[in-house]
Design a protein around this motif. Structure first.
Motif, PDB file in Angstrom:
ATOM      1  N   ASP A 303       2.348  44.512  27.129  1.00  0.00           N
ATOM      2  CA  ASP A 303       2.526  45.583  26.245  1.00  0.00           C
ATOM      3  C   ASP A 303       3.560  46.353  26.600  1.00  0.00           C
ATOM      4  OD1 ASP A 303       0.259  44.621  24.888  1.00  0.00           O
ATOM      5  OD2 ASP A 303      -0.957  45.712  25.960  1.00  0.00           O
ATOM      6  N   GLY A 304       4.626  46.225  27.707  1.00  0.00           N
ATOM      7  CA  GLY A 304       5.558  46.955  27.946  1.00  0.00           C
ATOM      8  C   GLY A 304       5.004  48.203  28.759  1.00  0.00           C
ATOM      9  N   GLU A 305       4.009  47.953  29.769  1.00  0.00           N
ATOM     10  CA  GLU A 305       3.388  49.097  30.318  1.00  0.00           C
ATOM     11  C   GLU A 305       4.266  49.318  31.619  1.00  0.00           C
ATOM     12  OE1 GLU A 305      -0.606  47.779  30.767  1.00  0.00           O
ATOM     13  OE2 GLU A 305      -1.104  48.238  28.727  1.00  0.00           O
ATOM     14  N   ALA A 306       4.834  48.524  32.105  1.00  0.00           N
ATOM     15  CA  ALA A 306       5.580  48.438  33.475  1.00  0.00           C
ATOM     16  C   ALA A 306       6.530  49.852  33.459  1.00  0.00           C
ATOM     17  CB  ALA A 306       6.223  47.169  33.705  1.00  0.00           C
ATOM     18  N   ASP A 307       6.603  50.512  34.544  1.00  0.00           N
ATOM     19  CA  ASP A 307       7.611  51.605  34.570  1.00  0.00           C
ATOM     20  C   ASP A 307       8.762  50.856  35.165  1.00  0.00           C
ATOM     21  OD1 ASP A 307       9.085  53.542  35.651  1.00  0.00           O
ATOM     22  OD2 ASP A 307       7.391  54.646  36.331  1.00  0.00           O
ATOM     23  N   ALA A 308       9.764  50.680  34.086  1.00  0.00           N
ATOM     24  CA  ALA A 308      10.973  50.040  34.362  1.00  0.00           C
ATOM     25  C   ALA A 308      11.863  50.579  35.479  1.00  0.00           C
ATOM     26  CB  ALA A 308      11.869  49.807  33.065  1.00  0.00           C
ATOM     27  N   ALA A 309      11.978  51.931  35.302  1.00  0.00           N
ATOM     28  CA  ALA A 309      12.854  52.696  36.269  1.00  0.00           C
ATOM     29  C   ALA A 309      12.250  52.519  37.653  1.00  0.00           C
ATOM     30  CB  ALA A 309      12.889  54.178  35.772  1.00  0.00           C
ATOM     31  N   ASP A 310      10.787  52.744  37.760  1.00  0.00           N
ATOM     32  CA  ASP A 310      10.405  52.481  39.242  1.00  0.00           C
ATOM     33  C   ASP A 310      10.643  51.013  39.969  1.00  0.00           C
ATOM     34  OD1 ASP A 310       8.628  53.781  41.437  1.00  0.00           O
ATOM     35  OD2 ASP A 310       7.368  52.068  40.555  1.00  0.00           O
ATOM     36  N   GLU A 329      14.130  46.857  32.227  1.00  0.00           N
ATOM     37  CA  GLU A 329      13.779  47.718  31.138  1.00  0.00           C
ATOM     38  C   GLU A 329      12.504  47.262  30.537  1.00  0.00           C
ATOM     39  OE1 GLU A 329      16.537  46.370  27.977  1.00  0.00           O
ATOM     40  OE2 GLU A 329      16.053  44.310  28.080  1.00  0.00           O
ATOM     41  N   SER A 330      11.729  48.341  29.931  1.00  0.00           N
ATOM     42  CA  SER A 330      10.144  47.871  29.389  1.00  0.00           C
ATOM     43  C   SER A 330      10.200  48.468  27.926  1.00  0.00           C
ATOM     44  CB  SER A 330       9.282  48.632  30.159  1.00  0.00           C
ATOM     45  OG  SER A 330       7.907  48.234  29.846  1.00  0.00           O
ATOM     46  N   THR A 331       9.658  47.554  26.909  1.00  0.00           N
ATOM     47  CA  THR A 331       9.781  48.098  25.400  1.00  0.00           C
ATOM     48  C   THR A 331       8.112  47.983  25.153  1.00  0.00           C
ATOM     49  OG1 THR A 331      11.879  47.192  25.070  1.00  0.00           O
ATOM     50  CG2 THR A 331      10.466  47.669  23.304  1.00  0.00           C
ATOM     51  N   PRO A 332       7.723  49.211  24.685  1.00  0.00           N
ATOM     52  CA  PRO A 332       6.118  49.246  24.379  1.00  0.00           C
ATOM     53  C   PRO A 332       6.156  47.937  23.162  1.00  0.00           C
ATOM     54  CG  PRO A 332       6.869  51.285  24.556  1.00  0.00           C
ATOM     55  CD  PRO A 332       8.185  50.465  24.607  1.00  0.00           C
ATOM     56  N   GLY A 333       5.140  47.204  23.415  1.00  0.00           N
ATOM     57  CA  GLY A 333       4.970  46.214  22.504  1.00  0.00           C
ATOM     58  C   GLY A 333       5.640  44.856  22.554  1.00  0.00           C
ATOM     59  N   TRP A 334       6.696  45.037  23.398  1.00  0.00           N
ATOM     60  CA  TRP A 334       7.662  43.671  23.468  1.00  0.00           C
ATOM     61  C   TRP A 334       7.540  43.269  25.004  1.00  0.00           C
ATOM     62  CZ3 TRP A 334       9.703  41.200  19.577  1.00  0.00           C
ATOM     63  CH2 TRP A 334       9.766  41.908  18.343  1.00  0.00           C
ATOM     64  N   GLY A 335       7.021  44.103  25.886  1.00  0.00           N
ATOM     65  CA  GLY A 335       7.120  43.559  27.242  1.00  0.00           C
ATOM     66  C   GLY A 335       8.171  44.158  28.244  1.00  0.00           C
ATOM     67  N   CYS A 336       8.486  43.430  29.366  1.00  0.00           N
ATOM     68  CA  CYS A 336       9.464  44.038  30.417  1.00  0.00           C
ATOM     69  C   CYS A 336      10.247  42.889  30.766  1.00  0.00           C
ATOM     70  CB  CYS A 336       8.660  44.430  31.474  1.00  0.00           C
ATOM     71  SG  CYS A 336       9.618  45.014  32.894  1.00  0.00           S
ATOM     72  N   ARG A 337      11.601  43.144  31.136  1.00  0.00           N
ATOM     73  CA  ARG A 337      12.508  42.254  31.638  1.00  0.00           C
ATOM     74  C   ARG A 337      13.171  42.736  32.780  1.00  0.00           C
ATOM     75  NH1 ARG A 337      18.378  41.686  30.014  1.00  0.00           N
ATOM     76  NH2 ARG A 337      18.841  39.709  30.620  1.00  0.00           N
ATOM     77  N   VAL A 338      13.503  42.026  33.851  1.00  0.00           N
ATOM     78  CA  VAL A 338      14.207  42.452  35.034  1.00  0.00           C
ATOM     79  C   VAL A 338      15.143  41.334  35.145  1.00  0.00           C
ATOM     80  CG1 VAL A 338      14.316  42.457  37.340  1.00  0.00           C
ATOM     81  CG2 VAL A 338      12.225  43.244  36.094  1.00  0.00           C
ATOM     82  N   ALA A 339      16.659  41.772  35.010  1.00  0.00           N
ATOM     83  CA  ALA A 339      17.848  40.900  35.269  1.00  0.00           C
ATOM     84  C   ALA A 339      18.448  41.514  36.674  1.00  0.00           C
ATOM     85  CB  ALA A 339      18.583  41.158  34.161  1.00  0.00           C
ATOM     86  N   ALA A 340      18.849  40.461  37.433  1.00  0.00           N
ATOM     87  CA  ALA A 340      19.606  40.681  38.744  1.00  0.00           C
ATOM     88  C   ALA A 340      20.658  39.809  38.782  1.00  0.00           C
ATOM     89  CB  ALA A 340      18.612  40.479  39.889  1.00  0.00           C
ATOM     90  N   ARG A 341      21.648  40.176  39.439  1.00  0.00           N
ATOM     91  CA  ARG A 341      22.935  39.491  39.927  1.00  0.00           C
ATOM     92  C   ARG A 341      23.300  39.652  41.386  1.00  0.00           C
ATOM     93  NH1 ARG A 341      27.861  40.650  41.159  1.00  0.00           N
ATOM     94  NH2 ARG A 341      27.548  42.823  40.715  1.00  0.00           N
TER      95      ARG A 341
END
Length: 425
Positions: A303-310, A329-341
């Motif tokens: 549900d995009g509840e994760a605190d992306a900044a934290d 990034e975390s978008t309510p209703g769409w989920g969370c995404r983490v991208a690393a390089r």
């Protein structure tokens, strides 16, 4: 008369002290613990988990400075898991009487006995203590702290540079010898044949040494990803969550060991944070390798509840230590995404820039001291945090200033921060 064994509470306290502190010095701490139980002149712990410094040593420099990876591999190959071996083995260039133990973590302990012995040696107890130490090493490596990653990358880089220089020098020499011996202008056929075979074997041996270095310092990207898959399955075993793994190309470039460890730690941290959400059905983990960087993409359908900044803040230290980046990034209703390089190579140092060279020129203990200088701590506080005397801290601070070419603690802290050394907690 049997060797006296400390009381259980004393033994446990001493074992705890072995596990606390810089990983590079764990061999010295374990050697001190075993001194009375098993008198020895040298101790070597060998684990391929640590790509930067696979050997943790203590004791006689004539032994620990000369023992080779090939020798330790040979001893390990002759042992079954949990086996204790007492007998001769080739260590540091000659046959020696040793005690060797192979733990279930595939970590090897070699002790060269010496000193006064009183009765039987409690090797069963040593095996049990070593099992805890080996597990502690494994956990520290898998946690991939920024300090460990920085030290590992510096060690790997230095070893690669040395191997490259030796390879080039010896290869040119041996190839010149071969070219001369193949000349038809020389007499004494038998001498030429013998010398040619000797030079050929030496060249093959040199190439094999380089291959062993690569095997130790690098991990196939598909192997690293498969290990991650197993770790994430265990992490999510109590959740009804579909784990979708998108593997990197099978012909992708091999990963430096510290990059593989950091990538797995980043992925575990991201998935663990995502799994804390109530409504979660799927997590997708994808790796890709473009030849320059390892690219990590992790998404969920929550549900995009994760605190992306934290989450980004928690993961950033590991990535930045290796010159990489993390975005979340975390978008309510769409989920969370983490991208690393994560870059596969260290940035080329710029001449005259001590900031870029800081990680490579400092010893592991000096890196720890610099971490505290970055946050502005005084010697007394640093001594308390590291469990050493204040005079020892003063010695390390002076060494840090000298190696970095600066005159004040503030200048050292600024250079450390610029080089990617993070403030110690």
């Amino acid at each position: 008369m049997n060797t006296p064994i400390p009381a259980p509470d004393t033994l446990i306290t001493n074992l705890r002290d072995v596990l606390v502190g810089p990983l590079t010095e764990i061999g010295q701490r374990f050697s001190a613990l075993l001194t009375d139980l098993v008198p020895h002149t040298a101790l070597v712990i060998f684990t391929r988990e640590c790509t930067g410094r696979p050997r943790k040593v203590a004791g006689d420099p004539a032994i620990v400075d000369r023992v080779t990876i090939a020798e330790l591999d040979r001893v390990r190959s002759e042992l079954a898991t949990g086996q204790i071996r007492r007998g001769p083995a080739r260590i540091a260039g000659r046959d020696r009487d040793v005690w060797a133990i192979l733990d279930a973590t595939d970590t090897l302990l070699v002790l060269v006995p010496g000193g006064a012995r009183t009765g039987s040696i409690p090797l069963e107890l040593v095996r049990a203590l070593f099992a805890v130490v080996a597990t502690g090493i494994q956990l520290q490596v898998r946690n991939a702290s920024p300090a460990y990653l920085a030290e590992s990358r510096a060690a790997s880089s230095e070893r690669a540079r040395t191997v490259a220089e030796l390879t080039e020098a010896h290869a040119i020499t041996l190839e010149s010898i071969l070219a001369t011996l193949r000349s038809r202008d020389l007499d004494d056929t038998r001498a030429r044949i013998t010398a040619r075979e000797t030079a050929t074997n030496a060249l093959i041996g040199l190439r094999s040494a380089v291959d062993r270095h690569r095997e130790l310092a690098e991990e196939a990207v598909t192997t690293a990803f498969a290990r991650l898959h197993g770790e994430l399955r265990g992490l999510l075993r109590h959740r009804e969550v579909v784990l979708e793994m998108v593997a990197p190309p099978v012909d992708g470039r091999a990963l430096p060991g510290e990059v593989a460890h950091a990538a797995r730690a980043l992925a575990r941290g991201a998935v663990l944070a995502m799994s804390a959400q109530a409504n979660l059905g799927r997590v997708r983990v994808a790796w890709n390798c473009d030849g320059t960087d390892l690219l990590i993409d992790i998404r969920d359908d929550g549900d995009g509840e994760a605190d992306a900044a934290d989450l980004a803040r928690q993961l950033r230290d590991r990535a930045e230590t290796l010159g990489g980046t993390v975005e979340a990034e975390s978008t309510p209703g769409w989920g969370c995404r983490v991208a690393a390089r994560l870059p596969l190579d260290m940035p080329a140092p710029v001449a005259g820039s001590p900031a870029l060279e800081a990680l490579a020129v400092l010893a592991p203990r000096e890196v720890e001291v610099l971490e505290h200088l970055v946050v502005g701590r005084r010697n007394r506080v640093i001594a308390e945090r590291l469990g050493v005397s204040e005079s020892t801290v003063k010695f390390h601070v002076a060494s840090v200033l000298r190696k970095l070419g600066v005159s004040t603690r503030g200048e050292a802290a600024a250079l450390g921060a610029e080089a990617g050394i993070k403030a110690a907690g």
